[in-house]
Design an enzyme around this catalytic site. Sequence first.
Site, short mmCIF file in Angstrom:
data_model
loop_
_atom_site.label_atom_id
_atom_site.label_comp_id
_atom_site.label_asym_id
_atom_site.label_seq_id
_atom_site.Cartn_x
_atom_site.Cartn_y
_atom_site.Cartn_z
N HIS A 1 -21.57 8.50 6.36
CA HIS A 1 -21.88 10.19 6.20
C HIS A 1 -22.96 10.55 5.66
CE1 HIS A 1 -19.87 14.05 4.91
NE2 HIS A 1 -19.25 13.56 5.56
N ARG B 1 -24.57 12.76 12.99
CA ARG B 1 -24.10 11.99 12.06
C ARG B 1 -24.38 11.07 11.72
NH1 ARG B 1 -17.93 11.53 9.49
NH2 ARG B 1 -17.29 14.11 8.80
N GLY C 1 -0.31 4.38 -0.07
CA GLY C 1 -1.84 5.98 0.98
C GLY C 1 -0.49 6.20 1.80
N SER D 1 -19.96 17.60 1.52
CA SER D 1 -19.06 18.36 3.19
C SER D 1 -21.01 18.59 3.51
CB SER D 1 -18.22 19.43 3.00
OG SER D 1 -18.54 20.24 4.70
N GLY E 1 1.12 4.21 4.16
CA GLY E 1 2.45 3.35 3.16
C GLY E 1 3.17 3.89 3.00
N ARG F 1 -14.36 6.97 13.83
CA ARG F 1 -13.67 8.19 13.57
C ARG F 1 -14.19 9.52 13.36
NH1 ARG F 1 -11.62 10.53 9.38
NH2 ARG F 1 -12.87 9.65 7.95
N GLY G 1 0.75 -1.34 0.31
CA GLY G 1 0.12 0.30 -0.19
C GLY G 1 0.95 1.35 0.07
N LEU H 1 -6.41 11.13 8.19
CA LEU H 1 -5.15 11.73 7.80
C LEU H 1 -3.96 11.88 8.64
CD1 LEU H 1 -6.62 14.00 5.39
CD2 LEU H 1 -5.76 11.93 5.03
#
Lengths: 252, 637
Positions: free
Chosen positions: B266, B330, B42, B284, B45, B435, B40, B441
Amino acid sequence: MDLTLRVWRQKDRNSPGRLVEYDAKDIDPDMSFLEMLDVVNERLISREEHPIAFDHDCREGICGACSATINGIPHGPERATTVCQLHMRHFKDGDVLTIEPFRARAFPVIRDLMVDRSAFDRIVESGGYVSVRTGSAPEANTLPIPKDVAERAMDAASCIGCGACVAACKNASAMLFVAAKASQLNGLPQGKPEKDRRVLDMVASMDEAGFGNCTNQYECSAVCPKSISEDFIAQLNREYLVASIKQRFARK
Amino acid sequence: MKLDSKTPPGPLAEKWARYRSEIKLVNPANKRKYEIIVVGSGLGGAAAAATLGELGYGVKCFCYQDSPRRAHSIAAQGGINAAKNYQNDGDSVYRLFYDTIKGGDFRAREANVYRLAEVSAEIIDQCTAQGVPFAREYGGHLANRSFGGAQVSRTFYARGQTGQQLLLGAYSALCRQIDAGSVMMFPRTEMLDLVVVDGHAKGIVVRDMVNGKISSYAADAVVLATGGYANVYDLSTNARGCNVTAAYRAYKRGAFFANPCYTQIHPTCIPVSGEYQSKLTLMSESLRNDGRVWVPKRKGDTRPPHKIPEDERDYFLERKYPSYGNLAPRDISSRSAKEVCDDGRGVGPGGLGVYLDFSDAISRLGLETIRERYGNLFEMYERITGEDAYKTPMRIYPALHYTMGGLWVDYNLMSNLPGLHVIGEANFSDHGANRLGASALMQGLADGYFVLPYTIGAYLADLTHKRPSTGHPEFHKVETEVEERTKTLLAINGERSVQSIHKELGKLMWNDAGMARNRKGLKEAIAKIPEIREEFWDNVRVPGDGKEINQELEKAGRLADFLEFGELLCRDALDREESCGGHFREEYQTEEGEALRDDENFSYVSAWEYRGEAQEPVRHKEPLVYEEVKMATRSYK
């Protein structure tokens, strides 16, 4: 709507390719271009034919994987749009669409619409970075950077590395791609120490990969899905000139 | 079996510093003798491969994309959290830690989360030094924005493309190491299995996606940075290629899979427009600040929105949650949207959508204000749907977009299978049951740049197992199994395409293990998934052969694993008889419809062990012990 597709089919890098005609009937205008290809592929599979191979991944216009030239225009007729974000409502019933891979000597076709763009990676490997070891960075706010400088770097950094610029250029030049990366880093104070070496190495690597020269037609910028400005090419040219003069005198 | 988290002793705030001072190190001259495989490329990785290469290890990095720059971290929009306290608004490592633990509904491991908050500030320094063009203020200093679940402004961003910029930063560091010869990169190469020798992860079997060649690579340690499993639902905001194969293959080789039922939905995505839909796009959540959510009161009302008079509209969030209204959290907004659609009052094609109406806000604030606030989102909406949301209400629907569960790891980010390290979304450790925005990130880069490079050294320094050659019989055995599996897939030659079966699985997962789950639905899904699996192995059609680029074959292999993994997810959801974070069990809710957590009985990590095809997997528990924080009800009232 009903469309006729003329799609480039090629088994692998070493086989000859050709355009093959397919009917694409009952296409919903709300489909994305790639969803239209998905539907055509499902039909091909049900007829025991090979589906059309194409690169794609995020399908939201940011990963840069998708790449196809539609009726001669990389990423198709809509401005600032990748193929994955292009929707069929921009076409009309009865249209004939010629769908080809991105064409360039440095991007060999590996199957149907898929090309090998690893030359872009090699260009970045040659100098598209700031040499900073993990853990050795100073506190971020010790280096204030004017907002307009940061914004300009961000404009350049928006490049998604799709290669449309190369495909649109009659010389298959990668100047917009190289200029975007070099300008992002050279414009920022972090990138200044390696500025000269960066442009010389990246341009050398670009030439080595077989990309052509820039003759300032700016087809690249016109098809760029992120609207990267051709001004960066001018900046790269200036920086390249300065760096090569410095290099010549340094040697003597 | 007892799961040992190997959390170091001492006060929470000193654990990481003490650990780093006390671990064994690998002598610099010896580092080059070790080979590490990173799967990976990303944020996790690429950062790990670059840093390990820089330290002197021999690194091989694999990704399925044509370039490491395209990993799905690139699509993250919002930002990255860090406890810099640049706004002088009272942020601290402790506060970021506490917000993350609370946001995760007290289902994450305390020491890991504290460490994450501790290294967060260093990430911003590192990325800035790489030339990541973060947003700045006029004075030249870094700008911040606020994000959900926090009362401080600690999110760093680069327009709406933060993930892209951070990934390109990590990619550039990776490229530098590729150029230096310390990392070998293998793009268009997919990991198909893990090789375990004498109980240690010692290599992988991969398929070259261009020529179809199946081959093996041996190493002293393997790092999986292979992302999440949201595509088990078929439609999600993940890239089409995201898959669970690497993690699932590791699970089948003995690594435990933790909390697979923790998935995040979401609420504001663009709804499905037809059967051909391939992907969902997120918008968003800030839109809910000015938009009003409604559906018609009458079932099957197909009049266009402007023809439905005010008193025939149901502003269901405002009705049900008068104090929060359209800004209800949410999970609650998502579930309410599902309820009205299940009731037959959904709007748009297929009836799976609700209106998000800006007409009141436009008449109150004026068109210009709305355009300034949300112009880019309205544009994105129009690009995809062809509708002008200034004139007609947007249609939105919830979608899967992140998975908190993943392979079980200890404090060292090592799985119970020695040598196998798991980082980023692929592991389970930092986000608990939910999360917070701008934390994915942060975790990917924390693991890759600042945690794994230390902890993997501790494993290697103690390593007594010699690295086997790929000529070892175990490699031969796994390689043969992978080849057989590929041959089987190609030989079925049935009637159905891979995608049609994936769709079937996705619908089932979404209905029975999506936003709201219940015992009956989960039991039915557990009974139904094996039938779909059987249909797949009997009736799938994979054209072409294995010795060339074959995207149908790639998809089939991934779906085969999703078809097993989906069942595991449902088992975990059935087993967890409480509601927490992204896991909502209808049987366990308060009278107001809030999630009802059961700390007394479920304050543990569920780690599932594979026991072979004939047996059900076994659930192990890692109790969650909170030394520092007190568990509280997650309330945002």
